[in-house]
Design a protein around this motif. Structure first.
Motif, PDB file in Angstrom:
ATOM      1  N   ASP A 103       0.864  -1.157   0.132  1.00  0.00           N
ATOM      2  CA  ASP A 103       0.116  -0.024  -0.078  1.00  0.00           C
ATOM      3  C   ASP A 103       0.811   1.383   0.034  1.00  0.00           C
ATOM      4  O   ASP A 103       1.556   1.666   1.101  1.00  0.00           O
ATOM      5  CB  ASP A 103      -0.743  -0.011   1.159  1.00  0.00           C
ATOM      6  CG  ASP A 103      -1.936   1.131   1.279  1.00  0.00           C
ATOM      7  OD1 ASP A 103      -1.679   2.104   0.640  1.00  0.00           O
ATOM      8  OD2 ASP A 103      -2.922   0.932   2.161  1.00  0.00           O
ATOM      9  N   LEU A 104       1.053   1.798  -1.279  1.00  0.00           N
ATOM     10  CA  LEU A 104       1.890   3.273  -1.287  1.00  0.00           C
ATOM     11  C   LEU A 104       1.449   4.372  -0.400  1.00  0.00           C
ATOM     12  O   LEU A 104       2.119   5.071  -0.252  1.00  0.00           O
ATOM     13  CB  LEU A 104       2.008   3.553  -2.903  1.00  0.00           C
ATOM     14  CG  LEU A 104       2.701   2.307  -3.862  1.00  0.00           C
ATOM     15  CD1 LEU A 104       2.855   2.839  -4.938  1.00  0.00           C
ATOM     16  CD2 LEU A 104       4.022   1.901  -3.146  1.00  0.00           C
ATOM     17  N   THR A 105       0.206   4.298  -0.247  1.00  0.00           N
ATOM     18  CA  THR A 105      -0.427   5.403   0.577  1.00  0.00           C
ATOM     19  C   THR A 105       0.192   5.417   2.043  1.00  0.00           C
ATOM     20  O   THR A 105       0.333   6.348   2.551  1.00  0.00           O
ATOM     21  CB  THR A 105      -1.747   5.501   0.674  1.00  0.00           C
ATOM     22  OG1 THR A 105      -2.469   4.177   1.643  1.00  0.00           O
ATOM     23  CG2 THR A 105      -2.714   5.333  -0.661  1.00  0.00           C
ATOM     24  N   LEU A 106       0.507   4.192   2.568  1.00  0.00           N
ATOM     25  CA  LEU A 106       1.006   4.207   3.784  1.00  0.00           C
ATOM     26  C   LEU A 106       2.306   4.500   3.777  1.00  0.00           C
ATOM     27  O   LEU A 106       2.870   5.421   4.775  1.00  0.00           O
ATOM     28  CB  LEU A 106       0.936   2.844   4.458  1.00  0.00           C
ATOM     29  CG  LEU A 106      -0.285   2.316   4.654  1.00  0.00           C
ATOM     30  CD1 LEU A 106      -0.322   0.874   5.178  1.00  0.00           C
ATOM     31  CD2 LEU A 106      -1.084   3.021   5.709  1.00  0.00           C
ATOM     32  N   ILE A 107       2.985   4.343   2.866  1.00  0.00           N
ATOM     33  CA  ILE A 107       4.588   4.717   2.530  1.00  0.00           C
ATOM     34  C   ILE A 107       4.446   6.338   2.449  1.00  0.00           C
ATOM     35  O   ILE A 107       5.238   7.077   3.110  1.00  0.00           O
ATOM     36  CB  ILE A 107       5.150   4.033   1.475  1.00  0.00           C
ATOM     37  CG1 ILE A 107       5.294   2.470   1.719  1.00  0.00           C
ATOM     38  CG2 ILE A 107       6.451   4.562   0.947  1.00  0.00           C
ATOM     39  CD1 ILE A 107       5.919   1.828   0.526  1.00  0.00           C
TER      40      ILE A 107
ATOM     41  N   ARG B 260      13.729   5.681   8.631  1.00  0.00           N
ATOM     42  CA  ARG B 260      13.917   6.079   6.918  1.00  0.00           C
ATOM     43  C   ARG B 260      12.309   6.128   6.433  1.00  0.00           C
ATOM     44  O   ARG B 260      12.609   6.493   5.150  1.00  0.00           O
ATOM     45  CB  ARG B 260      14.725   5.019   6.410  1.00  0.00           C
ATOM     46  CG  ARG B 260      15.906   4.901   6.864  1.00  0.00           C
ATOM     47  CD  ARG B 260      16.718   6.015   6.351  1.00  0.00           C
ATOM     48  NE  ARG B 260      18.512   5.823   6.681  1.00  0.00           N
ATOM     49  CZ  ARG B 260      19.161   6.879   6.626  1.00  0.00           C
ATOM     50  NH1 ARG B 260      18.887   7.924   6.072  1.00  0.00           N
ATOM     51  NH2 ARG B 260      20.344   6.858   7.024  1.00  0.00           N
ATOM     52  N   GLY B 261      11.303   5.707   6.965  1.00  0.00           N
ATOM     53  CA  GLY B 261       9.957   6.143   6.397  1.00  0.00           C
ATOM     54  C   GLY B 261       9.366   4.683   5.864  1.00  0.00           C
ATOM     55  O   GLY B 261       8.290   4.980   5.257  1.00  0.00           O
ATOM     56  N   ALA B 262       9.866   3.552   6.255  1.00  0.00           N
ATOM     57  CA  ALA B 262       8.936   2.442   5.853  1.00  0.00           C
ATOM     58  C   ALA B 262       7.762   2.291   6.861  1.00  0.00           C
ATOM     59  O   ALA B 262       7.996   2.373   8.290  1.00  0.00           O
ATOM     60  CB  ALA B 262       9.940   1.062   5.942  1.00  0.00           C
ATOM     61  N   PRO B 263       6.525   1.910   6.522  1.00  0.00           N
ATOM     62  CA  PRO B 263       5.398   2.023   7.277  1.00  0.00           C
ATOM     63  C   PRO B 263       5.419   0.613   8.130  1.00  0.00           C
ATOM     64  O   PRO B 263       4.639  -0.233   7.588  1.00  0.00           O
ATOM     65  CB  PRO B 263       4.421   2.063   6.756  1.00  0.00           C
ATOM     66  CG  PRO B 263       4.634   1.668   5.116  1.00  0.00           C
ATOM     67  CD  PRO B 263       6.225   2.108   5.248  1.00  0.00           C
ATOM     68  N   LEU B 264       6.399   0.198   8.961  1.00  0.00           N
ATOM     69  CA  LEU B 264       6.428  -1.157   9.398  1.00  0.00           C
ATOM     70  C   LEU B 264       6.504  -0.965  10.903  1.00  0.00           C
ATOM     71  O   LEU B 264       6.338   0.357  11.537  1.00  0.00           O
ATOM     72  CB  LEU B 264       7.971  -1.758   9.203  1.00  0.00           C
ATOM     73  CG  LEU B 264       7.929  -2.142   7.968  1.00  0.00           C
ATOM     74  CD1 LEU B 264       9.656  -2.275   7.770  1.00  0.00           C
ATOM     75  CD2 LEU B 264       7.335  -3.178   7.516  1.00  0.00           C
ATOM     76  N   THR B 265       6.102  -2.101  11.779  1.00  0.00           N
ATOM     77  CA  THR B 265       6.113  -1.793  13.355  1.00  0.00           C
ATOM     78  C   THR B 265       7.159  -2.734  13.674  1.00  0.00           C
ATOM     79  O   THR B 265       7.422  -3.834  13.005  1.00  0.00           O
ATOM     80  CB  THR B 265       4.805  -2.107  14.070  1.00  0.00           C
ATOM     81  OG1 THR B 265       4.558  -3.518  13.417  1.00  0.00           O
ATOM     82  CG2 THR B 265       3.777  -1.275  13.690  1.00  0.00           C
TER      83      THR B 265
ATOM     84  N   VAL C 225       8.103  -4.207   1.365  1.00  0.00           N
ATOM     85  CA  VAL C 225       7.934  -2.720   1.920  1.00  0.00           C
ATOM     86  C   VAL C 225       9.304  -1.843   1.767  1.00  0.00           C
ATOM     87  O   VAL C 225       8.945  -0.761   1.422  1.00  0.00           O
ATOM     88  CB  VAL C 225       7.431  -2.901   3.255  1.00  0.00           C
ATOM     89  CG1 VAL C 225       7.283  -1.552   3.708  1.00  0.00           C
ATOM     90  CG2 VAL C 225       6.092  -3.549   3.259  1.00  0.00           C
ATOM     91  N   LEU C 226      10.319  -2.520   2.159  1.00  0.00           N
ATOM     92  CA  LEU C 226      11.587  -1.639   2.012  1.00  0.00           C
ATOM     93  C   LEU C 226      11.944  -1.185   0.702  1.00  0.00           C
ATOM     94  O   LEU C 226      12.366  -0.095   0.381  1.00  0.00           O
ATOM     95  CB  LEU C 226      12.737  -2.723   2.639  1.00  0.00           C
ATOM     96  CG  LEU C 226      12.615  -3.315   3.800  1.00  0.00           C
ATOM     97  CD1 LEU C 226      13.888  -3.900   4.155  1.00  0.00           C
ATOM     98  CD2 LEU C 226      12.434  -1.969   5.063  1.00  0.00           C
ATOM     99  N   ARG C 227      11.755  -1.940  -0.306  1.00  0.00           N
ATOM    100  CA  ARG C 227      11.804  -1.683  -1.792  1.00  0.00           C
ATOM    101  C   ARG C 227      10.823  -0.829  -2.082  1.00  0.00           C
ATOM    102  O   ARG C 227      11.149   0.287  -2.881  1.00  0.00           O
ATOM    103  CB  ARG C 227      11.682  -2.965  -2.618  1.00  0.00           C
ATOM    104  CG  ARG C 227      13.018  -4.129  -2.694  1.00  0.00           C
ATOM    105  CD  ARG C 227      12.787  -5.059  -3.420  1.00  0.00           C
ATOM    106  NE  ARG C 227      13.703  -6.150  -3.087  1.00  0.00           N
ATOM    107  CZ  ARG C 227      13.429  -7.712  -3.145  1.00  0.00           C
ATOM    108  NH1 ARG C 227      12.059  -7.799  -3.382  1.00  0.00           N
ATOM    109  NH2 ARG C 227      14.355  -8.508  -2.898  1.00  0.00           N
TER     110      ARG C 227
END
Lengths: 56, 162
Positions: free
Chosen positions: A20-24, B31-36, B148-150
């Motif tokens: 989901d690119l919106t989250l990024i 760095r901005g990755a939406p992870l937990t 997600v990282l890529r």
């Protein structure tokens, strides 16, 4: 993904891997400090739910 | 389990002037990755002075081995290249002497930058290097994080071109 997106074409944005690119884009709009806080709030919320449902 | 407060852990390390690089999931988040992530992984410089500073910070955080809570890390533990998986009074902290193919602080420093995290300057691994390390390791948990990282790296590059 196509079935789910039916009727909302143009309102979602996934890459080829299904990310989901919106989250990024949201995370990238934050400062590193805000990213840390955002993630930490998320984990603490999940932990509270887990603690409240320890018997589940 | 104490309420997670990674900023306090970073602050304790910074106050004692510990030299370290944030790696793993937390480097991706910064760095901005939406992870937990549920732990803070750092690779630290393993010289005597830095180990002394790290031990002071760990003492303040009441750090103990997760597997053996009665045991606190000592200088001999920190001298090793191995992974020290700790609980602190602010959350989980993994003190890593090396990562991947035995890469140390000195090996990784050129692949990191200092980021401003509120009022702290924190050295953080670059996404490109994190992706490379995870591609090398190929463990299931590393592979799971790669899309997600890529995607985050691709979006960052798009933003930088604008």
């Amino acid at each position: 993904m196509a079935d789910y997106d039916e009727g909302v074409e143009g309102l979602v944005d996934y890459d080829e891997a299904g990310v989901d690119l919106t989250l990024i884009r949201y995370a990238l709009s934050l400062t590193p400090g805000e990213r840390l806080q955002d993630m930490q709030d998320c984990v603490n919320s999940l932990q509270r739910i887990l603690d409240e449902n320890a018997d589940a | 389990m104490p309420t997670l407060d990674y900023f306090s852990i970073l602050q304790s390390l910074a106050e004692r002037e510990v030299e370290f690089i944030v790696v793993g999931g937390m480097s991706a988040v910064l760095r901005g990755a939406p992870l937990t992530t549920r732990d803070l992984d750092i690779v630290y410089r393993r010289d005597a002075k830095n180990i002394e500073r790290a031990l002071a910070a760990l003492h303040r955080l009441d750090a103990r081995f997760r597997i053996k809570p009665e045991m606190s890390p000592n200088a001999s533990h920190l001298e090793s290249t191995g992974h020290k998986l700790l609980n602190t009074n602010r959350g989980r902290l993994d003190m890593l002497g090396s990562i991947g193919k035995q890469l140390t602080y000195e090996d990784l420093i050129e692949y990191s930058d200092e980021l401003q995290v509120d009022d702290l300057r924190v050295r953080v691994l670059r996404l490109e290097k994190l992706i490379e390390l995870k591609e090398e390791l190929r463990r299931d948990t590393d592979v799971a994080m790669l899309p997600v990282l890529r995607a985050t790296l691709a979006e960052k590059r798009k933003l930088n071109r604008k």
